[in-house]
Design a protein around this motif. Structure first.
Motif, PDB file in Angstrom:
ATOM      1  N   ASN A 134      -8.714   3.547   5.099  1.00  0.00           N
ATOM      2  CA  ASN A 134      -7.751   4.579   4.731  1.00  0.00           C
ATOM      3  C   ASN A 134      -6.467   4.439   5.519  1.00  0.00           C
ATOM      4  O   ASN A 134      -5.374   4.654   5.003  1.00  0.00           O
ATOM      5  CB  ASN A 134      -8.356   5.973   4.973  1.00  0.00           C
ATOM      6  N   ARG A 135      -6.578   4.073   6.786  1.00  0.00           N
ATOM      7  CA  ARG A 135      -5.380   3.890   7.606  1.00  0.00           C
ATOM      8  C   ARG A 135      -4.534   2.736   7.073  1.00  0.00           C
ATOM      9  O   ARG A 135      -3.319   2.828   6.985  1.00  0.00           O
ATOM     10  CB  ARG A 135      -5.773   3.639   9.074  1.00  0.00           C
ATOM     11  N   ARG A 136      -5.206   1.610   6.720  1.00  0.00           N
ATOM     12  CA  ARG A 136      -4.461   0.469   6.178  1.00  0.00           C
ATOM     13  C   ARG A 136      -3.772   0.847   4.878  1.00  0.00           C
ATOM     14  O   ARG A 136      -2.633   0.449   4.619  1.00  0.00           O
ATOM     15  CB  ARG A 136      -5.396  -0.728   5.978  1.00  0.00           C
ATOM     16  N   ALA A 137      -4.467   1.621   4.039  1.00  0.00           N
ATOM     17  CA  ALA A 137      -3.866   2.046   2.770  1.00  0.00           C
ATOM     18  C   ALA A 137      -2.649   2.922   3.028  1.00  0.00           C
ATOM     19  O   ALA A 137      -1.622   2.797   2.357  1.00  0.00           O
ATOM     20  CB  ALA A 137      -4.901   2.796   1.939  1.00  0.00           C
ATOM     21  N   LYS A 138      -2.750   3.826   4.019  1.00  0.00           N
ATOM     22  CA  LYS A 138      -1.617   4.699   4.328  1.00  0.00           C
ATOM     23  C   LYS A 138      -0.444   3.881   4.847  1.00  0.00           C
ATOM     24  O   LYS A 138       0.712   4.143   4.507  1.00  0.00           O
ATOM     25  CB  LYS A 138      -2.035   5.749   5.354  1.00  0.00           C
ATOM     26  N   VAL A 139      -0.703   2.891   5.696  1.00  0.00           N
ATOM     27  CA  VAL A 139       0.371   2.037   6.218  1.00  0.00           C
ATOM     28  C   VAL A 139       1.068   1.311   5.072  1.00  0.00           C
ATOM     29  O   VAL A 139       2.294   1.217   5.029  1.00  0.00           O
ATOM     30  CB  VAL A 139      -0.189   1.040   7.250  1.00  0.00           C
ATOM     31  N   ARG A 140       0.286   0.817   4.116  1.00  0.00           N
ATOM     32  CA  ARG A 140       0.883   0.132   2.958  1.00  0.00           C
ATOM     33  C   ARG A 140       1.747   1.099   2.155  1.00  0.00           C
ATOM     34  O   ARG A 140       2.841   0.741   1.702  1.00  0.00           O
ATOM     35  CB  ARG A 140      -0.215  -0.460   2.070  1.00  0.00           C
ATOM     36  N   ASP A 141       1.253   2.326   1.959  1.00  0.00           N
ATOM     37  CA  ASP A 141       2.013   3.313   1.189  1.00  0.00           C
ATOM     38  C   ASP A 141       3.324   3.659   1.883  1.00  0.00           C
ATOM     39  O   ASP A 141       4.377   3.772   1.242  1.00  0.00           O
ATOM     40  CB  ASP A 141       1.180   4.589   0.996  1.00  0.00           C
ATOM     41  N   ILE A 142       3.276   3.830   3.203  1.00  0.00           N
ATOM     42  CA  ILE A 142       4.490   4.175   3.943  1.00  0.00           C
ATOM     43  C   ILE A 142       5.478   3.013   3.913  1.00  0.00           C
ATOM     44  O   ILE A 142       6.688   3.218   3.773  1.00  0.00           O
ATOM     45  CB  ILE A 142       4.122   4.563   5.392  1.00  0.00           C
TER      46      ILE A 142
END
Length: 332
Positions: free
Chosen positions: A3-11
């Protein structure tokens, strides 16, 4: 962790910066500019807000009055993806048929449209200024002419990109360089020509107007313009083309005359679209940050809609010289 990696990609997608830059901000590394740090932290804050809707989603009108080929398609796709991350909807007006329609005057009265992104708008400055004075939020991507002072815009650093390209050829020993430029009323073309001249001047070479052709940025026009330059009686060792399609036309013209690339003639393009990697030899070119331009356009527009004034009205994103096999040392 996933989830953290996905959030970093989204940001990263939302702010137009790299995943590595987002990670540096989140880990409080020092080597990040204050402006970029603030941009990323604001995006992080938005992602941490409750997801319950507080009103209808915003709708952004995106106008691209051209065929959505690789160049414009990359920009529009990036805008669409980033708008989705912001929870906004997109109304797309694309295709050459819309070039003659006067849509800007009616945009502020269009029901349900909150803002607009205009890609290479064909309208003159007066119409852009008139739209701005009505208080309608919009942003120009890849402006055709110099944007008015109060109209926000995003473009690539055309001058420095062209200067890097011609400097690369000069270091290879080229001095007799032909130029196939875009239309002579095109802001990007003017900037690229200025960058080309700057690199020549640094090498002590005076630019020759008779070695420049202004044409529409198509393969057929590249074939024609390259043929004129190669048949003009001079001894050209290189051709600089102000987009990759023109460069493909130049490759065809060189092949038709029995010239080997790059042994007899070096050919270079600009944009780094997929076509540049499909030619034989593969094109040396300048990579434009097309997807980053789309992402940053949405981010800047979202800030305006949230009541913030852009820190810079006219942004230029850096370009990258990509050296491939179509350029080499000047023939003896």
């Amino acid at each position: 962790m996933e989830n953290r990696r996905a959030k970093v990609r989204d940001i990263a997608a939302e702010t137009g910066v790299s995943i590595a830059t987002v990670s540096r901000v989140l880990n409080d590394h020092a080597n990040v500019s204050p402006r970029t740090r603030d941009l990323v932290l604001q995006a992080v804050e938005r992602h941490q807000r409750p997801t319950a809707p507080d009103g209808p989603p915003r709708t952004v009108y995106v106008r691209c009055p051209y065929l959505l080929t690789d160049y414009f398609g990359l920009i529009v796709s990036s805008i669409a993806e980033t708008l989705r991350l912001h929870g906004a909807r997109m109304v797309l007006d694309a295709g050459e048929a819309s070039q003659g329609s006067d849509v800007l005057a009616g945009l502020p009265d269009e029901p349900g449209v909150d803002a607009a992104i205009l890609i290479l708008p064909p309208e003159d400055d007066e119409r852009l200024v008139a739209l701005s004075r009505r208080g309608f939020p919009f942003l120009v991507v890849d402006p055709r002419t110099a944007p008015p002072p109060d109209v926000p815009s995003i473009s690539a650093a055309h001058l420095s990109g062209a200067r890097a390209l011609t400097s690369h050829l000069v270091r290879q020993g080229h001095r007799d360089i032909g130029v196939i430029a875009g239309p002579d009323v095109w802001l990007a073309g003017d900037a690229r020509l200025a960058g080309h001249h700057a690199a020549l001047a640094q090498a002590g070479v005076l630019p020759s107007p008779h070695l420049t052709r202004h044409v529409e940025p198509t393969i057929d026009d590249g074939v024609r313009a390259a043929g004129e330059l190669l048949d003009g009686g001079g001894r050209l060792t290189a051709l600089v083309c102000f987009n990759d399609k023109l460069a493909v036309g130049a490759l065809q013209a060189a092949h038709a005359r029995g010239l080997r690339v790059p042994e007899d003639l070096s050919v270079a393009g600009f944009d780094d679209i997929d076509l540049s990697r499909a030619t034989r030899p593969a094109l040396t070119t300048v990579r434009q940050p097309l997807q980053e331009m789309g992402r940053l356009a949405v981010t800047q527009l979202a800030r305006v809609l949230d009541g913030h004034r852009p820190e810079a009205l006219h942004l230029e994103l850096s370009t990258t010289l990509v050296v491939r096999d179509s350029t080499g040392p000047a023939p003896a």
